[in-house]
Design a protein around this motif. Sequence first.
Motif, PDB file in Angstrom:
ATOM      1  N   ILE A   1     -22.919 -10.847  16.198  1.00 30.68           N
ATOM      2  CA  ILE A   1     -22.462  -9.580  16.743  1.00 30.68           C
ATOM      3  C   ILE A   1     -21.268  -9.796  17.663  1.00 30.68           C
ATOM      4  O   ILE A   1     -20.288  -9.040  17.648  1.00 30.68           O
ATOM      5  CB  ILE A   1     -23.614  -8.880  17.519  1.00 30.68           C
ATOM      6  N   ASP A   2     -21.351 -10.841  18.472  1.00 32.11           N
ATOM      7  CA  ASP A   2     -20.256 -11.188  19.386  1.00 32.11           C
ATOM      8  C   ASP A   2     -18.970 -11.442  18.604  1.00 32.11           C
ATOM      9  O   ASP A   2     -17.905 -10.912  18.915  1.00 32.11           O
ATOM     10  CB  ASP A   2     -20.655 -12.436  20.180  1.00 32.11           C
ATOM     11  N   SER A   3     -19.073 -12.258  17.553  1.00 31.13           N
ATOM     12  CA  SER A   3     -17.900 -12.584  16.736  1.00 31.13           C
ATOM     13  C   SER A   3     -17.345 -11.348  16.049  1.00 31.13           C
ATOM     14  O   SER A   3     -16.123 -11.140  16.005  1.00 31.13           O
ATOM     15  CB  SER A   3     -18.295 -13.640  15.694  1.00 31.13           C
ATOM     16  N   SER A   4     -18.235 -10.503  15.524  1.00 35.46           N
ATOM     17  CA  SER A   4     -17.800  -9.284  14.846  1.00 35.46           C
ATOM     18  C   SER A   4     -17.127  -8.323  15.818  1.00 35.46           C
ATOM     19  O   SER A   4     -16.119  -7.689  15.490  1.00 35.46           O
ATOM     20  CB  SER A   4     -19.001  -8.603  14.175  1.00 35.46           C
ATOM     21  N   TYR A   5     -17.670  -8.234  17.040  1.00 37.31           N
ATOM     22  CA  TYR A   5     -17.065  -7.375  18.059  1.00 37.31           C
ATOM     23  C   TYR A   5     -15.638  -7.833  18.350  1.00 37.31           C
ATOM     24  O   TYR A   5     -14.725  -7.002  18.479  1.00 37.31           O
ATOM     25  CB  TYR A   5     -17.896  -7.420  19.342  1.00 37.31           C
ATOM     26  N   GLU A   6     -15.455  -9.142  18.444  1.00 41.82           N
ATOM     27  CA  GLU A   6     -14.113  -9.676  18.700  1.00 41.82           C
ATOM     28  C   GLU A   6     -13.160  -9.287  17.576  1.00 41.82           C
ATOM     29  O   GLU A   6     -11.990  -8.978  17.814  1.00 41.82           O
ATOM     30  CB  GLU A   6     -14.176 -11.197  18.840  1.00 41.82           C
ATOM     31  N   ASN A   7     -13.652  -9.300  16.347  1.00 39.74           N
ATOM     32  CA  ASN A   7     -12.821  -8.922  15.208  1.00 39.74           C
ATOM     33  C   ASN A   7     -12.426  -7.445  15.264  1.00 39.74           C
ATOM     34  O   ASN A   7     -11.272  -7.086  14.997  1.00 39.74           O
ATOM     35  CB  ASN A   7     -13.561  -9.198  13.900  1.00 39.74           C
ATOM     36  N   VAL A   8     -13.390  -6.593  15.613  1.00 37.55           N
ATOM     37  CA  VAL A   8     -13.105  -5.157  15.715  1.00 37.55           C
ATOM     38  C   VAL A   8     -12.111  -4.901  16.836  1.00 37.55           C
ATOM     39  O   VAL A   8     -11.142  -4.151  16.673  1.00 37.55           O
ATOM     40  CB  VAL A   8     -14.399  -4.346  15.973  1.00 37.55           C
ATOM     41  N   LEU A   9     -12.361  -5.511  17.975  1.00 35.13           N
ATOM     42  CA  LEU A   9     -11.475  -5.329  19.130  1.00 35.13           C
ATOM     43  C   LEU A   9     -10.066  -5.819  18.835  1.00 35.13           C
ATOM     44  O   LEU A   9      -9.069  -5.179  19.163  1.00 35.13           O
ATOM     45  CB  LEU A   9     -12.044  -6.052  20.351  1.00 35.13           C
ATOM     46  N   GLY A  10      -9.975  -6.985  18.183  1.00 38.28           N
ATOM     47  CA  GLY A  10      -8.660  -7.530  17.840  1.00 38.28           C
ATOM     48  C   GLY A  10      -7.901  -6.615  16.893  1.00 38.28           C
ATOM     49  O   GLY A  10      -6.689  -6.392  17.052  1.00 38.28           O
ATOM     50  N   ALA A  11      -8.619  -6.053  15.913  1.00 34.52           N
ATOM     51  CA  ALA A  11      -7.992  -5.137  14.951  1.00 34.52           C
ATOM     52  C   ALA A  11      -7.562  -3.847  15.652  1.00 34.52           C
ATOM     53  O   ALA A  11      -6.489  -3.290  15.354  1.00 34.52           O
ATOM     54  CB  ALA A  11      -8.966  -4.815  13.828  1.00 34.52           C
ATOM     55  N   TYR A  12      -8.372  -3.382  16.579  1.00 35.20           N
ATOM     56  CA  TYR A  12      -8.032  -2.163  17.348  1.00 35.20           C
ATOM     57  C   TYR A  12      -6.780  -2.399  18.182  1.00 35.20           C
ATOM     58  O   TYR A  12      -5.844  -1.573  18.183  1.00 35.20           O
ATOM     59  CB  TYR A  12      -9.209  -1.783  18.248  1.00 35.20           C
ATOM     60  N   ASN A  13      -6.738  -3.518  18.887  1.00 32.26           N
ATOM     61  CA  ASN A  13      -5.594  -3.809  19.732  1.00 32.26           C
ATOM     62  C   ASN A  13      -4.305  -3.938  18.921  1.00 32.26           C
ATOM     63  O   ASN A  13      -3.235  -3.515  19.331  1.00 32.26           O
ATOM     64  CB  ASN A  13      -5.844  -5.062  20.559  1.00 32.26           C
ATOM     65  N   SER A  14      -4.425  -4.576  17.749  1.00 33.29           N
ATOM     66  CA  SER A  14      -3.243  -4.709  16.878  1.00 33.29           C
ATOM     67  C   SER A  14      -2.753  -3.345  16.439  1.00 33.29           C
ATOM     68  O   SER A  14      -1.537  -3.099  16.360  1.00 33.29           O
ATOM     69  CB  SER A  14      -3.594  -5.546  15.638  1.00 33.29           C
ATOM     70  N   PHE A  15      -3.674  -2.443  16.161  1.00 33.22           N
ATOM     71  CA  PHE A  15      -3.302  -1.098  15.703  1.00 33.22           C
ATOM     72  C   PHE A  15      -2.630  -0.284  16.794  1.00 33.22           C
ATOM     73  O   PHE A  15      -1.615   0.373  16.560  1.00 33.22           O
ATOM     74  CB  PHE A  15      -4.546  -0.369  15.189  1.00 33.22           C
ATOM     75  N   VAL A  16      -3.185  -0.297  17.995  1.00 30.34           N
ATOM     76  CA  VAL A  16      -2.664   0.605  19.039  1.00 30.34           C
ATOM     77  C   VAL A  16      -1.484   0.037  19.811  1.00 30.34           C
ATOM     78  O   VAL A  16      -0.796   0.770  20.525  1.00 30.34           O
ATOM     79  CB  VAL A  16      -3.767   1.019  20.030  1.00 30.34           C
ATOM     80  N   LYS A  17      -1.231  -1.268  19.689  1.00 30.07           N
ATOM     81  CA  LYS A  17      -0.110  -1.847  20.451  1.00 30.07           C
ATOM     82  C   LYS A  17       1.203  -1.676  19.714  1.00 30.07           C
ATOM     83  O   LYS A  17       1.240  -1.570  18.506  1.00 30.07           O
ATOM     84  CB  LYS A  17      -0.386  -3.321  20.727  1.00 30.07           C
TER      85      LYS A  17
END
Length: 309
Positions: free
Chosen positions: A293-309
């Motif tokens: 779950i921790d690893s998957s959360y990091e993936n979601v967060l990373g994808a979100y940050n890439s999208f909004v930045k």
Amino acid sequence: MKKIIVLAMALSLTATVVSCKKGAGKLGSAVLNMGSETDANAIIDFNNNFIDSYKSTSKHIERILKYTDEAVAKSKGENVLIMPIVLTSMDYSFSKIKEVPSGFDKDKAAIEKEFSIYKAKKENIDKKIEELKSYMTSEDYKDDKGAKAEAIRKEIETDVNAFYAAGENIMAKIKPATDAAEEVILKDHPMKEYIISSKNVMNSLDSVIDLLGKQYSGQFNEAEAQKKYEEYAKAVEANAKLNFDVKDQQYSYKKSQFESFNKNASNFLDLYRKLIRDAKEKGKIQDNDIQQIDSSYENVLGAYNSFVK
């Protein structure tokens, strides 16, 4: 301090907010008491850099606490096959923070005070772990039977508690102004609909992580976990249904990033279902599941940050 508590803290950090910067108007001046769009952007940058630093340091601290536990055990004669590796923390986001922006207005002084504590404890923890590593490498514990290792561990745990207290206080203080700055920047943004919807997904995900962190260190409650699952699944489904249709060509490349975010958000659901099933069977959340779950959360967060930045 229990390592699992640190893991929960590291997992539940609020997602970085949008930094697709645009001009700030009259609303920004009223809400943030700022004089220009520079002030709004400075608040967004401080928020993003601080959260990145907080997440990075939390992971670093988790490794440090594992090392201190093993160091104490080894120094007292217990059998420790391999000592955990603790590398020097490379916190680039922290180095970008030069000052607390004036746009925080009446909260600026309070944020500066907490940030000074955050910085001091962060630095002291790193100094103490290096001292402990030297002590273990030289095997000085053979002279004092591990007394210094135990003392350093207690000092580190005290600093860790103070570090997290300061971090949480900063998060609480910067959120209102950051939300207002984000609202201003998004006012006429071409991707407003997709960013707000994606942020709803992240807010729901953070709520899930917060719950799982508590249940991992406490008692598993299937009804609560299932309820959060359904709320998150609903947000993910709503976001995935949006047809990315932004007329401004400079944002055309964002379509693939939006789709990547949705895919990672959906993948998290798969692991969440597995976690609930396993926890129901075993009566508690399993270490392997929380790590996934921790690893998957990091993936979601990373994808979100890439999208909004």
